[in-house]
Design a protein around this motif. Structure first.
Motif, mmCIF file in Angstrom:
data_model
loop_
_atom_site.group_PDB
_atom_site.id
_atom_site.type_symbol
_atom_site.label_atom_id
_atom_site.label_comp_id
_atom_site.label_asym_id
_atom_site.label_seq_id
_atom_site.Cartn_x
_atom_site.Cartn_y
_atom_site.Cartn_z
ATOM 1 N N GLU A 1 -30.333 13.103 -48.724
ATOM 2 C CA GLU A 1 -30.998 13.490 -47.483
ATOM 3 C C GLU A 1 -31.784 12.288 -46.969
ATOM 4 O OE1 GLU A 1 -31.721 18.051 -49.142
ATOM 5 O OE2 GLU A 1 -33.348 16.564 -49.169
ATOM 6 N N ALA A 2 -31.376 11.762 -45.832
ATOM 7 C CA ALA A 2 -31.992 10.537 -45.317
ATOM 8 C C ALA A 2 -32.370 10.714 -43.857
ATOM 9 C CB ALA A 2 -31.032 9.355 -45.461
ATOM 10 N N GLY A 3 -33.568 10.314 -43.523
ATOM 11 C CA GLY A 3 -34.023 10.325 -42.139
ATOM 12 C C GLY A 3 -34.753 9.041 -41.822
ATOM 13 N N LEU A 4 -34.499 8.467 -40.645
ATOM 14 C CA LEU A 4 -35.119 7.184 -40.289
ATOM 15 C C LEU A 4 -35.316 7.106 -38.783
ATOM 16 C CD1 LEU A 4 -36.076 4.352 -41.207
ATOM 17 C CD2 LEU A 4 -33.734 3.552 -40.770
ATOM 18 N N THR A 5 -36.536 6.778 -38.380
ATOM 19 C CA THR A 5 -36.842 6.494 -36.978
ATOM 20 C C THR A 5 -37.262 5.033 -36.876
ATOM 21 O OG1 THR A 5 -37.530 8.768 -36.519
ATOM 22 C CG2 THR A 5 -38.291 7.066 -35.006
ATOM 23 N N THR A 6 -36.630 4.309 -35.968
ATOM 24 C CA THR A 6 -36.883 2.873 -35.816
ATOM 25 C C THR A 6 -37.358 2.579 -34.397
ATOM 26 O OG1 THR A 6 -35.082 2.433 -37.371
ATOM 27 C CG2 THR A 6 -35.900 0.574 -36.076
ATOM 28 N N ARG A 7 -38.492 1.903 -34.272
ATOM 29 C CA ARG A 7 -38.948 1.437 -32.966
ATOM 30 C C ARG A 7 -38.236 0.119 -32.663
ATOM 31 N NH1 ARG A 7 -43.715 2.231 -35.537
ATOM 32 N NH2 ARG A 7 -44.310 0.040 -35.311
ATOM 33 N N LEU A 8 -37.224 0.188 -31.837
ATOM 34 C CA LEU A 8 -36.416 -0.998 -31.546
ATOM 35 C C LEU A 8 -37.138 -1.980 -30.633
ATOM 36 C CD1 LEU A 8 -32.938 0.714 -30.997
ATOM 37 C CD2 LEU A 8 -33.787 -0.415 -33.063
ATOM 38 N N TRP A 9 -37.944 -1.443 -29.728
ATOM 39 C CA TRP A 9 -38.648 -2.313 -28.766
ATOM 40 C C TRP A 9 -39.806 -1.552 -28.156
ATOM 41 C CZ3 TRP A 9 -39.425 -1.745 -23.444
ATOM 42 C CH2 TRP A 9 -39.954 -2.867 -22.782
ATOM 43 N N GLN A 10 -40.917 -2.233 -27.943
ATOM 44 C CA GLN A 10 -42.061 -1.616 -27.291
ATOM 45 C C GLN A 10 -42.635 -2.588 -26.287
ATOM 46 O OE1 GLN A 10 -44.943 0.051 -29.949
ATOM 47 N NE2 GLN A 10 -45.996 1.178 -28.331
ATOM 48 N N GLY A 11 -42.762 -2.135 -25.038
ATOM 49 C CA GLY A 11 -43.272 -2.992 -23.986
ATOM 50 C C GLY A 11 -44.783 -3.029 -23.962
ATOM 51 N N ALA A 12 -45.305 -4.023 -23.266
ATOM 52 C CA ALA A 12 -46.753 -4.169 -23.159
ATOM 53 C C ALA A 12 -47.376 -2.988 -22.425
ATOM 54 C CB ALA A 12 -47.085 -5.484 -22.446
ATOM 55 N N ASN A 13 -46.605 -2.343 -21.549
ATOM 56 C CA ASN A 13 -47.129 -1.208 -20.783
ATOM 57 C C ASN A 13 -46.998 0.120 -21.528
ATOM 58 O OD1 ASN A 13 -44.375 -0.913 -20.718
ATOM 59 N ND2 ASN A 13 -44.280 -0.320 -18.545
ATOM 60 N N GLY A 14 -46.447 0.074 -22.760
ATOM 61 C CA GLY A 14 -46.312 1.304 -23.535
ATOM 62 C C GLY A 14 -44.919 1.888 -23.555
ATOM 63 N N ASP A 15 -43.976 1.341 -22.783
ATOM 64 C CA ASP A 15 -42.590 1.815 -22.852
ATOM 65 C C ASP A 15 -42.066 1.633 -24.273
ATOM 66 O OD1 ASP A 15 -42.832 2.259 -20.186
ATOM 67 O OD2 ASP A 15 -41.244 0.882 -19.548
#
Length: 701
Positions: free
Chosen positions: A552-566
């Motif tokens: 059972e595997a789960g993974l969330t990855t933040r690929l990119w985050q902008g300076a404005n919060g996107d």
């Protein structure tokens, strides 16, 4: 997680005492240091629940309903998506979905009571000695959902192989104000919800009503339901508080028909003559679940929580049929008591819990009829009154060091099944008496460890024993006893589990590996061989030893985050289901039917800081064995989807568009397990929905 407050008044006074007296002070220009209070932000109920789940040495997860409602939230298939180890698939679009955790209840098909997993609302049992009726398993009024796999559900007195799912209701504190939500989409689906919540002095309230209808993708799969959910709380004092929960639901649905693989490929919308002729449907005339939970906190911060539930869930199956319509009358009483305290043991920090829970039929049975739709002529009658499951639990968590914690526990369960065939229009040829009882105690120990590599990353391991009693109606459904060999025995399993979970940089995920050795698993078994004049008889019975193991595997990855919060994120969930016989005399090491071996889900989502969001998702499922002989398989499939929407940062309103099955794939969403298909294309596949578009808008005021 408790609110932590640090008052610096004493510190300020100490500084004043050390300061030299000056002339300006003598001239009454003294400056006094004021009391300063530093207070950490109070954890939300969701954050507190997540922190508690992270202290369980095994596979757990939490689903916030706000995240689910960024798209369609029609059934628990939507709520439980992206949960590793959990298989939740609807057939016909109604609430009678197939739910399995780690292969629990593998033998059951959609439309039956759920088995192998304990379901609760706000920590109070919904599941009884007859399993779990499904009409209350909708998404209405939920704040969040806790999923505890296997023995990790020890806290709730859940001893099933699948563990527990706990649905937590909104209160007036978590959902203040009034909310209107309108939804609609393909296959005639429409839903209207009105809710209101608030707090007055020491009291709070939350009430939600909804109405839903779906004409159906497949022919003859009409479904309609309406219900009410409420949560009332009152705080008598800082030490004593209570809550009252009320859930009521009426539902009617036509059962989805199973198709052959050829029919599924040609036209998944078609029904079949047998289903249409039998007028297979289900009428829930009004299910009522009323629960009360009272908490008292002692001077030493120990707590005592007392729960009481009354559950009334009558139903009529195949009401329009002239073959075998039947009326089921179910009434349960469920109660629980749990004591928690923190102290020192051997000089080490210790947390101890003692619990008692019971689910009991106070009135239960089935009457089958022939004749008109008013169910006028008695044909058979079976009663299950007095059947119960009593569970006693004793658990402890011991802090061996700052990074290492030991969890131990012992559960004892008393299982009683009382089956009484009071009337039948056919002879009892089962070899069992028309009235018999099963009453026995079983023990289920557990031990677990969790070790923190860093404050945000932990390793965990556990070993446990699970006990799954057969449902009260399994031995005799609607007439004479159906198990020809012997009464059903509880299913028992020994399980080991290892895993890791945590957050590191842009990654947030978990990985668990488990293996269960199961004795007397409740499966379809040949109980009478064929003769020259009679066909073989297959029935639910205790199978030879089986093994359930998986990843059972789960993974969330933040690929990119902008300076404005996107934020651009990628969410993934993978499940490996390896369920097979250990060495069956007939089927050797064949895999068990009904659940796919591999399931992958992924979603790429872009969240704008302004509140807009857009994403694409995929679900890929391997081929699934249909029969125990492994001669027939449902095809693999891959479904693509997309979600778009806007969440007002001020939480005033929300809107979404959810697109399902973009390529209009023809696929089987669930399987009706068959004993031996002999390689034939057998009608055992429930068709999944074709391409669908669903939208909704909510306004809060």
């Amino acid at each position: 997680m408790a609110n932590r407050e640090l008052t610096l008044a004493a510190f300020g006074s100490a500084l004043l005492s050390l300061a030299p007296l000056t002339a300006s002070a003598a001239d009454s220009t003294e400056k006094r240091l004021q009391t300063v209070t530093v207070q950490a932000a109070k954890a939300t109920p969701v954050q507190a629940a997540k922190a508690e789940l992270d202290e369980v040495p095994g596979g757990t997860s939490l689903v916030t309903q706000a995240d689910v409602e960024k798209g369609r939230a029609a059934t628990l298939e939507d709520t439980l998506a992206f949960q590793p180890g959990v298989y939740a698939q609807a057939a016909g679009g109604n609430d009678a979905i197939k739910i399995s955790i780690r292969g629990s209840g593998a033998n059951t098909s959609p439309g039956y009571f759920r088995e192998g997993t304990k379901f609760l609302f706000d920590g109070l049992a919904l599941t009884g000695a007859g399993g779990t009726p499904y009409e209350l398993l909708d998404t209405q009024g939920l704040s969040y959902t806790e999923v505890l796999r296997g023995a990790n559900a020890f806290e709730f007195g859940a001893l099933s192989l699948g563990g527990a799912i706990n649905f937590v209701t909104h209160s007036g504190l978590t959902a203040p104000g009034t909310r209107i939500k309108l939804e609609g989409g393909s296959f005639g689906w429409q839903k209207q919800t009105l809710s209101s919540g608030g707090a007055v002095d020491n009291a709070d309230y939350f009430v939600s009503i909804d109405n839903a209808r779906r004409d159906g993708y497949q022919d003859f799969t009409l479904a309609k339901a309406q219900g009410l959910v409420s949560n009332f709380g009152y705080r008598f004092s800082p030490k004593l508080q209570t809550r009252l929960f009320v859930r009521y639901r009426e539902e009617y649905h036509e059962n989805s028909a199973t198709l052959t693989r050829a029919q599924l490929k040609d036209n998944p919308k078609q029904s079949n003559a047998a289903t249409e002729g039998a007028r297979a449907d289900s009428t829930k005339r009004g299910s009522t679940w009323v629960g009360s939970k009272t908490t008292y906190t002692f001077d030493d911060d120990a707590t005592l929580v007392a729960g009481l539930v009354y559950h009334n869930y009558p139903q009529i199956l195949s009401r329009q049929s002239t073959i075998n319509p039947n009326y089921w009358d179910w009434r349960d009483i469920n109660y629980s008591l749990k004591y928690n305290r923190n102290d020192q043991l051997f000089g080490l920090p210790s947390a101890t819990s003692i619990g008692w829970s019971s689910t009991e039929h106070i009135r239960s049975g089935v009457r089958t009829y022939r004749g008109d739709k008013d169910l006028g002529v008695l044909q058979k009658q079976v009663e299950y009154d007095g059947s119960f499951d009593h569970v006693f639990t004793l658990g402890n968590e011991l802090g061996l060091s700052d990074n290492l914690y030991l969890n131990t526990g012992l559960s004892a369960i008393e299982i009683k099944r009382d089956v009484n065939v009071t009337y039948s229009d056919r002879a009892n040829s089962s070899g069992l008496p028309s009235h018999y009882q099963y009453d026995q105690w079983k023990l289920a120990p557990r031990i677990g460890l969790r070790y923190y590599l860093t404050p945000d990353i932990q390793l965990f391991a556990n070993a446990s024993r699970s006990i799954d009693p057969p449902s009260s109606w399994s031995s005799s459904g609607s007439g004479v006893t159906s198990n020809y060999a012997k009464p059903l025995l509880p299913q028992a399993a020994n399980t080991v589990e290892f895993g890791i979970r945590g957050t590191q940089g842009v990654f947030d995920g978990s990985l668990a590996l488990y293996k269960s050795w199961i004795k007397d698993e409740l499966l379809t078994v040949q109980v009478l061989a064929a003769t020259p004049t009679t066909a073989q008889v297959n029935s639910t019975a205790n199978a030879s030893p089986t093994v359930h193991q998986g990843v059972e595997a789960g993974l969330t990855t933040r690929l990119w985050q902008g300076a404005n919060g996107d934020l651009l994120s990628w969410r993934q969930a993978y499940t490996l289901n390896d369920f097979h016989y250990e060495n069956d005399p007939l089927f050797r090491k064949n895999e068990l039917p009904g659940l796919p071996k591999h399931v992958y889900q992924g979603e790429l989502n872009y969240q704008f800081a302004s509140g807009f969001y857009a994403g694409v998702n995929v679900r890929s499922v391997s081929s699934t064995a249909v029969d125990y002989a492994n001669t027939f398989y449902a095809p693999s499939y891959t479904l693509w989807g997309a979600r778009f929407g806007y969440d007002d940062p001020g939480r005033r309103w929300q809107v979404y568009l959810d697109l399902k099955n973009l390529t209009d794939e023809h696929y089987a969403t669930a399987i009706q397990p068959v004993y031996n298909a002999n390689g034939q294309d057998t009608a055992a596949l429930y068709p999944g929905d074709g391409f669908g578009a669903f939208t909704g808008i909510a306004y809060n005021f």
